[in-house]
Each structure stands twice: as C-alpha cells, then as structure tokens.
Design an enzyme around this catalytic site. Structure first.
Site, short mmCIF file in Angstrom:
data_model
loop_
_atom_site.label_atom_id
_atom_site.label_comp_id
_atom_site.label_asym_id
_atom_site.label_seq_id
_atom_site.Cartn_x
_atom_site.Cartn_y
_atom_site.Cartn_z
N GLY A 20 24.32 -15.63 -11.54
CA GLY A 20 24.86 -15.16 -10.26
C GLY A 20 24.79 -16.22 -9.17
N ILE A 21 24.75 -17.50 -9.57
CA ILE A 21 24.61 -18.59 -8.57
C ILE A 21 25.82 -18.68 -7.63
N ASP A 70 23.58 -14.16 -2.89
CA ASP A 70 22.15 -14.49 -3.00
C ASP A 70 21.94 -15.76 -3.82
N ALA A 98 25.49 -9.89 -11.63
CA ALA A 98 25.76 -8.45 -11.80
C ALA A 98 27.15 -8.10 -11.29
N THR A 155 17.26 -2.94 -7.19
CA THR A 155 17.96 -2.52 -5.97
C THR A 155 17.49 -1.16 -5.46
N GLU A 182 19.38 1.03 -4.59
CA GLU A 182 20.28 2.04 -5.15
C GLU A 182 19.58 2.86 -6.23
N TYR A 200 26.29 2.02 -11.41
CA TYR A 200 25.58 0.80 -11.01
C TYR A 200 24.08 1.06 -10.89
N LYS A 248 21.13 -0.53 -13.23
CA LYS A 248 20.05 -1.34 -12.65
C LYS A 248 18.69 -0.72 -12.94
N HIS A 253 21.16 -6.49 1.85
CA HIS A 253 21.03 -7.70 2.67
C HIS A 253 22.36 -8.42 2.69
N ARG A 277 28.54 -12.73 2.56
CA ARG A 277 28.64 -11.44 1.87
C ARG A 277 30.06 -11.24 1.35
P1 NAP Z 1 27.37 -10.86 -5.49
O1 NAP Z 1 27.64 -11.66 -4.27
O2 NAP Z 1 28.30 -9.80 -5.90
O3 NAP Z 1 27.20 -11.91 -6.71
C1 NAP Z 1 27.15 -11.46 -8.03
C2 NAP Z 1 27.06 -12.67 -8.94
O4 NAP Z 1 27.01 -12.19 -10.30
C3 NAP Z 1 28.26 -13.60 -8.87
O5 NAP Z 1 27.81 -14.92 -9.02
C4 NAP Z 1 29.09 -13.20 -10.08
O6 NAP Z 1 29.90 -14.22 -10.58
C5 NAP Z 1 27.98 -12.90 -11.07
N1 NAP Z 1 28.41 -12.08 -12.20
C6 NAP Z 1 29.15 -10.95 -12.17
N2 NAP Z 1 29.36 -10.49 -13.42
C7 NAP Z 1 28.75 -11.36 -14.25
C8 NAP Z 1 28.65 -11.47 -15.65
N3 NAP Z 1 29.20 -10.58 -16.47
N4 NAP Z 1 27.96 -12.51 -16.18
C9 NAP Z 1 27.39 -13.45 -15.36
N5 NAP Z 1 27.47 -13.41 -14.02
C10 NAP Z 1 28.14 -12.37 -13.47
O7 NAP Z 1 25.92 -10.17 -5.40
P2 NAP Z 1 24.70 -10.49 -4.41
O8 NAP Z 1 24.88 -9.70 -3.18
O9 NAP Z 1 24.50 -11.95 -4.33
O10 NAP Z 1 23.50 -9.82 -5.20
C11 NAP Z 1 22.74 -10.55 -6.15
C12 NAP Z 1 22.03 -9.59 -7.08
O11 NAP Z 1 21.17 -8.74 -6.33
C13 NAP Z 1 22.95 -8.66 -7.86
O12 NAP Z 1 22.36 -8.42 -9.10
C14 NAP Z 1 22.95 -7.38 -7.04
O13 NAP Z 1 23.24 -6.27 -7.86
C15 NAP Z 1 21.52 -7.37 -6.55
N6 NAP Z 1 21.27 -6.72 -5.27
C16 NAP Z 1 22.00 -7.06 -4.17
C17 NAP Z 1 21.71 -6.46 -2.96
C18 NAP Z 1 22.48 -6.82 -1.72
O14 NAP Z 1 22.39 -6.05 -0.74
N7 NAP Z 1 23.17 -7.94 -1.68
C19 NAP Z 1 20.65 -5.54 -2.86
C20 NAP Z 1 19.92 -5.25 -4.00
C21 NAP Z 1 20.21 -5.85 -5.20
P3 NAP Z 1 31.41 -14.45 -10.01
O15 NAP Z 1 31.23 -15.20 -8.71
O16 NAP Z 1 32.02 -15.23 -11.09
O17 NAP Z 1 32.01 -13.09 -9.79
O1 G4F Z 2 28.39 -2.07 1.66
P1 G4F Z 2 28.35 -1.09 0.55
O2 G4F Z 2 29.45 -1.13 -0.44
O3 G4F Z 2 26.92 -1.24 -0.11
P2 G4F Z 2 26.03 -0.29 -1.05
O4 G4F Z 2 26.85 0.74 -1.73
O5 G4F Z 2 24.90 0.20 -0.21
O6 G4F Z 2 25.52 -1.31 -2.15
C1 G4F Z 2 25.03 -2.60 -1.77
O7 G4F Z 2 23.65 -2.51 -1.54
C2 G4F Z 2 22.86 -2.17 -2.69
C3 G4F Z 2 21.40 -2.11 -2.23
O8 G4F Z 2 21.12 -0.83 -1.71
C4 G4F Z 2 23.06 -3.23 -3.75
F1 G4F Z 2 22.29 -2.96 -4.84
C5 G4F Z 2 24.53 -3.26 -4.14
O9 G4F Z 2 24.72 -4.31 -5.09
C6 G4F Z 2 25.37 -3.57 -2.90
O10 G4F Z 2 25.05 -4.88 -2.48
O11 G4F Z 2 28.33 0.40 1.17
C7 G4F Z 2 27.37 0.81 2.12
C8 G4F Z 2 27.75 2.19 2.65
C9 G4F Z 2 28.04 3.21 1.55
O12 G4F Z 2 27.40 4.41 1.86
C10 G4F Z 2 29.54 3.39 1.59
O13 G4F Z 2 30.00 4.68 1.21
O14 G4F Z 2 28.96 2.07 3.39
C11 G4F Z 2 29.80 3.15 3.06
N1 G4F Z 2 31.20 2.77 3.36
C12 G4F Z 2 32.00 3.40 4.26
N2 G4F Z 2 33.22 2.83 4.26
C13 G4F Z 2 31.90 1.80 2.76
C14 G4F Z 2 33.18 1.84 3.32
N3 G4F Z 2 31.55 0.90 1.81
C15 G4F Z 2 32.50 0.00 1.41
N4 G4F Z 2 32.17 -0.93 0.50
N5 G4F Z 2 33.77 0.00 1.94
C16 G4F Z 2 34.16 0.90 2.90
O15 G4F Z 2 35.31 0.91 3.35
#
Ligand code: NAP
Ligand code: G4F
Length: 325
Positions: free
Chosen positions: A9-10, A14, A83, A126, A128, A149, A153, A179, A184
């Site tokens: 996920g580089i 994140d 992911a 997460t 979630e 999802y 996880k 985060h 993002r």
């Molecule tokens: P992101 O921006 O969506 O990045 C996901 C990364 O995973 C990308 O590098 C993507 O590659 C790679 N990936 C997707 N499918 C893959 C596969 N089949 N094999 C190998 N790599 C794959 O996510 P992020 O926000 O940085 O989050 C990083 C991790 O933390 C994820 O596991 C996410 O579920 C978890 N997480 C995120 C949050 C948050 O709020 N950001 C919170 C809790 C947990 P491509 O660039 O090629 O698509």
């Molecule tokens: O930004 P979201 O899509 O994030 P969500 O579903 O909280 O998931 C993110 O955070 C998780 C950690 O808790 C990670 F594990 C996961 O990988 C991801 O990074 O949605 C946040 C909220 C939801 O309740 C959604 O229903 O925003 C609400 N929302 C309202 N309108 C929307 C929209 N979400 C999205 N994506 N797009 C909309 O138009």
C-alpha cells in the site's frame, strides 16, 4: 545496521507518509506496487531520487509473489497497509475486498513464516471493526462490523492476533480511526468536501452531492498516525492499540467548517444524494486513545476542524495551479 522495511500500500495515503518517515529515519524502504496500464505513483514520485527506495510489482491476491518477495528482501519490519479501503465500494466488490483485505493478510503472514525471518509485522486494522458498537471505542470494545470491508478487516485483525500467539511472531494491529490529509483519496468524504469547496470557490462547480450528513467520525491527520504505527513496532512487547483524536464531528460539521474556510455557506451548495448512502451505515466512531498515549507516548495534535482548514487551503492552491488562475 540499516533496517529494511517492506510496505504494502506504499502508493496510498498512509503508505506514502510512512515511506517518507522511514526514509527520514535511515531505513531501506521496499514497497509493493500494482501493475496498471498507467503509472499510479503520484503520492511517492517526490521520493524517487532516494536510492533507499525500492519498488516491487506484486499484489496481495498473489501469494507466491509475496513469498518470493519476502524471501528476497528479508525485511526487519513489514507494514501491511495495502487494501481495498473504501467501505461503500466493498458492498459492490465484496469478494475482491475479502481476497485483498482478509486473505491477503493471511498470504503475507504465511510468506513471513515461510521465509523464517526475524521480522516485526504491522496490520492496518480499523475502527470500522467496531461498526455498530456505540462510542467511545477502545481496545476492549466489542467488534460489530457493518460492511464487507469491516468484516474482512476483522478477519485480518484476528489472524494477526492468532499468528502472534501461535507462532510467537512480533505482530501488532493498529486500530486506527479515520485519518485524512491533502493526499486522501478523492472519494472519501473529507477530501470530496474539500475538493468540492475548492471547485465551487474557483467557479469550476456549483454544487456538491453528498449522502448521510449525520454520521459522526473521529478524524485525525495521517502523518501523525503513521508515526504511531512505527512506534508500535519499536515497543518491547507486541500489543494492539487504538489511534484516534478522541473527538467526534458529524459530516455536516466538517462541511460547515470546510465551506467557512473559503468564506462560503455550505447550505447554499450541498445537495443530498441517495446514491452515496450505504446499505448499512456506521453511525458514530469516536476513539479512546488512552493506551497509545500511556504506553507509546503518542497523541494526536490535529483535530477535524484544523484538518478541514488545512485540506481546503491545500485543495484551493492545487486547483488554482491546475486551472491556471
Ligand atoms: P488508500 O489510500 O486507499 O491506499 C490503499 C493502498 O492499498 C494503495 O497503495 C493501493 O494500491 C493498495 N492496494 C489496493 N488493493 C491492493 C491489492 N490487491 N494488492 C496490493 N495493494 C493493494 O488507503 P489509506 O487511507 O492509505 O489506508 C491504508 C490502510 O489503512 C488500508 O489498509 C486501510 O484499509 C487502513 N485504514 C485506513 C484508515 C484511514 O482513515 N485512512 C483508517 C483505518 C484503517 P493502488 O494505489 O495501486 O490502488
Ligand atoms: O469518508 P468515508 O468514505 O470513510 P469511512 O466509511 O468512515 O471509512 C474510512 O475510515 C475507516 C476508519 O474508520 C477506514 F477503515 C476506511 O478504510 C476509510 O478510510 O465516509 C465517512 C462517512 C460515512 O458515514 C459516509 O456514509 O461519510 C458519509 N458520507 C456522506 N456522504 C459519505 C458521503 N462518504 C463518502 N465516501 N462519500 C459521500 O458522498
């Protein structure tokens, strides 16, 4: 001795911040990248001149590839951030999400076991996973995922715990609340809002379509969270930790703050659109990060209101450059 880290996920939000952090600490960083018809490395392009950064083609759905890579790299630390990370998309691609986000973790853990190396493992769990469990949520709160999802996880979370107990692997699971940052992905709600604000302010769009505005999230700043991941792997004992700010805000409040930063009233531009609702919603996630503060000395510095301001400023600047104003 130079430490070697392997990051799946580089190319994501994140992964890019973590690569920066580890390169800054003198690590040799190896990243897994997916083959696509166009290059998808915008978030790490600026790191390329660094000779300590090495990219390898692979995929979490390709177990043999992972076995070969781990054997070749022999990493001291593995960060599994790869992911399919979009909750709504997981309802549309449940099987692919399970293969990547659940079985992918198992494939990677097995690759580490097969290589028989002394290696520390970080799993990107997460908030979630808490889903329907009411806030505040901490490490002892019950899990109740509300999406494919979240369920995938949760499998990864438990298999990480199991490999720690069964094989004495130094494996930790970081239960991270939302985060965000200017890096993002554009389809997550915070970035969608700040991009929307910039587009409206610069005259490129005149409305923003959103789903559920009442959902509450605990939004923090991604660069601070990757520091927390690293700290988890430096501690003497492998344990699981919640990382969060401890403060909850609704999507509506985030909108209000983001539009206000550009001198606009959100109610003039936001349009409710049912297509962005999910079959099952997670109503409220607000984390209790006490353990991370007490054990790791980790504390979030940036709350959702500060994030809204910094993300709007970044998107205004980027979009103005793009359209040449
Ligand atoms: P992101 O921006 O969506 O990045 C996901 C990364 O995973 C990308 O590098 C993507 O590659 C790679 N990936 C997707 N499918 C893959 C596969 N089949 N094999 C190998 N790599 C794959 O996510 P992020 O926000 O940085 O989050 C990083 C991790 O933390 C994820 O596991 C996410 O579920 C978890 N997480 C995120 C949050 C948050 O709020 N950001 C919170 C809790 C947990 P491509 O660039 O090629 O698509
Ligand atoms: O930004 P979201 O899509 O994030 P969500 O579903 O909280 O998931 C993110 O955070 C998780 C950690 O808790 C990670 F594990 C996961 O990988 C991801 O990074 O949605 C946040 C909220 C939801 O309740 C959604 O229903 O925003 C609400 N929302 C309202 N309108 C929307 C929209 N979400 C999205 N994506 N797009 C909309 O138009």
């Amino acid at each position: 001795m130079t430490k070697r880290a392997f990051i799946t996920g580089i190319t994501g939000q994140d992964g890019s911040y973590l690569a920066e952090l580890l390169l800054g600490k003198g690590y040799e960083v190896h990243g897994l990248v997916r083959r696509a018809s166009t290059l998808n490395r915008g978030r790490i392009d600026h790191l390329h001149p660094n000779s300590e950064l090495h990219l390898h083609y692979g995929d979490l759905t390709d177990g043999v590839g992972l076995v070969n890579l781990i054997r070749e790299i022999e990493p001291h630390e593995v960060y599994n951030l790869g992911a399919q990370s979009h909750v709504k998309v997981s309802f549309e691609m449940p099987e692919y999400t399970a293969s990547t986000d659940a079985v992918g973790t198992l494939r990677l853990l097995e690759a580490i076991r097969a290589a028989d190396i002394d290696c520390r493992y970080y799993q990107a769990s997460t908030s979630e996973m808490f889903g329907a469990t009411p806030p505040p949520q901490n490490e002892a709160s019950p899990f109740y995922p509300r999406s494919p999802y979240g369920a995938a996880k949760l499998y990864s979370h438990w298999v990480t715990v199991n490999y720690r107990e069964a094989y004495d692997l130094f494996a930790v699971s970081g239960i991270l609340f939302n985060h965000e940052s200017p890096r993002r992905g554009e389809s997550f709600v915070t970035r969608k809002i700040t991009l929307g604000v910039a587009a409206i302010k610069l005259g490129v769009a005149d409305e923003l379509h959103l789903g559920n505005l009442e959902a509450v999230r605990d939004w923090g700043y991604a660069p601070e969270y990757v520091e927390g991941m690293w700290r988890m792997l430096q501690h003497d004992v492998p344990q699981d930790y919640v990382l969060a700010t401890g403060k909850g805000f609704s999507v509506r409040q985030f909108c209000e703050a983001a539009f206000a930063q550009a001198g606009l009233d959100w109610e003039d531009f936001v349009v409710y659109d049912k297509q962005f609702e999910r079959p099952t919603e997670v109503d409220a996630l607000i984390g209790d990060p006490s353990k991370a503060r007490e054990v790791l000395g980790w504390e979030a510095q940036t709350d959702a209101m500060a994030l809204a301001r910094l993300m709007v400023e970044a998107d205004l600047e980027q979009m103005a450059r793009l359209i040449g104003t």
